[in-house]
Design a protein around this motif. Structure first.
Motif, PDB file in Angstrom:
ATOM      1  N   ASN A 153      -9.232  -6.761   2.125  1.00 55.00           N
ATOM      2  CA  ASN A 153      -9.259  -7.667   0.984  1.00 55.00           C
ATOM      3  C   ASN A 153      -7.874  -7.901   0.386  1.00 55.00           C
ATOM      4  OD1 ASN A 153     -12.065  -7.812   1.223  1.00 55.00           O
ATOM      5  ND2 ASN A 153     -12.311  -5.975  -0.039  1.00 55.00           N
ATOM      6  N   GLY A 154      -6.861  -7.308   0.961  1.00 59.23           N
ATOM      7  CA  GLY A 154      -5.504  -7.482   0.468  1.00 59.23           C
ATOM      8  C   GLY A 154      -5.093  -6.439  -0.558  1.00 59.23           C
ATOM      9  N   GLY A 155      -5.967  -5.503  -0.859  1.00 56.88           N
ATOM     10  CA  GLY A 155      -5.628  -4.427  -1.800  1.00 56.88           C
ATOM     11  C   GLY A 155      -4.603  -3.487  -1.197  1.00 56.88           C
ATOM     12  N   GLN A 156      -3.662  -3.063  -2.009  1.00 56.42           N
ATOM     13  CA  GLN A 156      -2.595  -2.191  -1.523  1.00 56.42           C
ATOM     14  C   GLN A 156      -2.751  -0.799  -2.115  1.00 56.42           C
ATOM     15  OE1 GLN A 156       1.203  -4.013  -2.192  1.00 56.42           O
ATOM     16  NE2 GLN A 156       0.685  -5.832  -1.002  1.00 56.42           N
ATOM     17  N   HIS A 157      -2.658   0.217  -1.243  1.00 57.45           N
ATOM     18  CA  HIS A 157      -2.835   1.602  -1.652  1.00 57.45           C
ATOM     19  C   HIS A 157      -1.632   2.407  -1.157  1.00 57.45           C
ATOM     20  CE1 HIS A 157      -6.996   0.400  -2.413  1.00 57.45           C
ATOM     21  NE2 HIS A 157      -6.963  -0.171  -1.217  1.00 57.45           N
ATOM     22  N   PRO A 158      -0.778   2.909  -2.072  1.00 50.17           N
ATOM     23  CA  PRO A 158       0.424   3.643  -1.647  1.00 50.17           C
ATOM     24  C   PRO A 158       0.105   5.076  -1.199  1.00 50.17           C
ATOM     25  CG  PRO A 158       0.326   3.514  -4.034  1.00 50.17           C
ATOM     26  CD  PRO A 158      -0.829   2.737  -3.519  1.00 50.17           C
ATOM     27  N   PHE A 159       0.842   5.544  -0.208  1.00 49.97           N
ATOM     28  CA  PHE A 159       0.745   6.904   0.301  1.00 49.97           C
ATOM     29  C   PHE A 159       2.152   7.445   0.512  1.00 49.97           C
ATOM     30  CE2 PHE A 159      -3.306   5.140   1.574  1.00 49.97           C
ATOM     31  CZ  PHE A 159      -4.192   6.185   1.414  1.00 49.97           C
ATOM     32  N   ASP A 160       2.342   8.740   0.246  1.00 45.97           N
ATOM     33  CA  ASP A 160       3.631   9.368   0.544  1.00 45.97           C
ATOM     34  C   ASP A 160       3.807   9.511   2.057  1.00 45.97           C
ATOM     35  OD1 ASP A 160       4.334   9.604  -2.118  1.00 45.97           O
ATOM     36  OD2 ASP A 160       3.458  11.620  -2.299  1.00 45.97           O
ATOM     37  N   HIS A 161       2.762   9.957   2.720  1.00 42.14           N
ATOM     38  CA  HIS A 161       2.775  10.121   4.172  1.00 42.14           C
ATOM     39  C   HIS A 161       1.491   9.517   4.728  1.00 42.14           C
ATOM     40  CE1 HIS A 161       6.237  12.744   4.033  1.00 42.14           C
ATOM     41  NE2 HIS A 161       5.663  13.406   3.052  1.00 42.14           N
ATOM     42  N   PHE A 162       1.607   8.853   5.869  1.00 41.58           N
ATOM     43  CA  PHE A 162       0.443   8.218   6.493  1.00 41.58           C
ATOM     44  C   PHE A 162       0.596   8.358   7.996  1.00 41.58           C
ATOM     45  CE2 PHE A 162      -2.440   4.897   7.825  1.00 41.58           C
ATOM     46  CZ  PHE A 162      -3.426   4.906   6.839  1.00 41.58           C
ATOM     47  N   MET A 163      -0.469   8.774   8.658  1.00 44.60           N
ATOM     48  CA  MET A 163      -0.424   8.931  10.110  1.00 44.60           C
ATOM     49  C   MET A 163      -1.323   7.884  10.759  1.00 44.60           C
ATOM     50  SD  MET A 163      -1.253  12.263  12.347  1.00 44.60           S
ATOM     51  CE  MET A 163      -1.675  12.129  14.048  1.00 44.60           C
ATOM     52  N   VAL A 164      -0.794   7.219  11.771  1.00 42.74           N
ATOM     53  CA  VAL A 164      -1.541   6.205  12.510  1.00 42.74           C
ATOM     54  C   VAL A 164      -1.726   6.706  13.935  1.00 42.74           C
ATOM     55  CG1 VAL A 164      -1.597   3.816  13.291  1.00 42.74           C
ATOM     56  CG2 VAL A 164      -0.526   4.379  11.115  1.00 42.74           C
ATOM     57  N   ARG A 165      -2.976   6.849  14.341  1.00 42.94           N
ATOM     58  CA  ARG A 165      -3.269   7.292  15.696  1.00 42.94           C
ATOM     59  C   ARG A 165      -3.023   6.142  16.666  1.00 42.94           C
ATOM     60  NH1 ARG A 165      -7.253  11.817  16.518  1.00 42.94           N
ATOM     61  NH2 ARG A 165      -6.746  11.073  18.576  1.00 42.94           N
TER      62      ARG A 165
END
Length: 143
Positions: free
Chosen positions: A62-74
């Motif tokens: 929906n275009g919502g943005q959620h900040p993360f300090d660290h994010f892992m993408v498999r």
């Protein structure tokens, strides 16, 4: 430099799995299979394209943005990695081929002949570079 397993070395040397490794330290946008995206700086990437991002922003459907300090993408969740506009894709691949990121080191201390797989991988990398340069020329002509 990171320590890769032999399978990861093969993938980085012979496929375009080298891009996340080459983009470490650069901000990127990664489109995911579930129609979401993640933007951030690649801190760690392995030969299977699993990426760890810092200062990441997860963008939902929906275009919502959620900040993360660290994010892992498999690796299996990645649909597309957007290469930053300030980097020249053709030049980066050429430099990677020259410095050996895309070349496997020979196990034979005498040098020996390259295997068929090594020759085929190098040929495919050259074809990719040629396609990128042709695409650049087309865009320049359109402008």
């Amino acid at each position: 430099m990171q320590q890769f397993s032999s399978r990861e070395k093969y993938l980085v040397s012979n496929t375009l799995n080298c891009w996340p490794v080459m983009l470490q330290g650069h901000p990127v946008l990664i489109d995911l299979q579930n129609e979401t995206s993640v933007a951030g700086v690649i801190d760690v990437a392995d030969g299977h394209m699993t990426c760890e991002l810092s200062n990441a922003v997860f963008i939902d459907r929906n275009g919502g943005q959620h900040p993360f300090d660290h994010f892992m993408v498999r690796n299996r969740m990645i649909r597309q990695i957007h290469i930053p506009t300030h980097l020249d894709a053709e030049q980066e691949l050429r430099q990677a081929m020259e410095r050996g990121v895309l070349r496997r080191k020979r196990m034979d201390p005498k040098g020996g002949k390259r295997t068929f797989k090594q020759k085929r991988a190098e040929m495919r990398h050259k074809e990719t570079l040629q396609m990128i340069s042709q695409q650049k020329e087309r865009t320049k002509q359109e402008i």
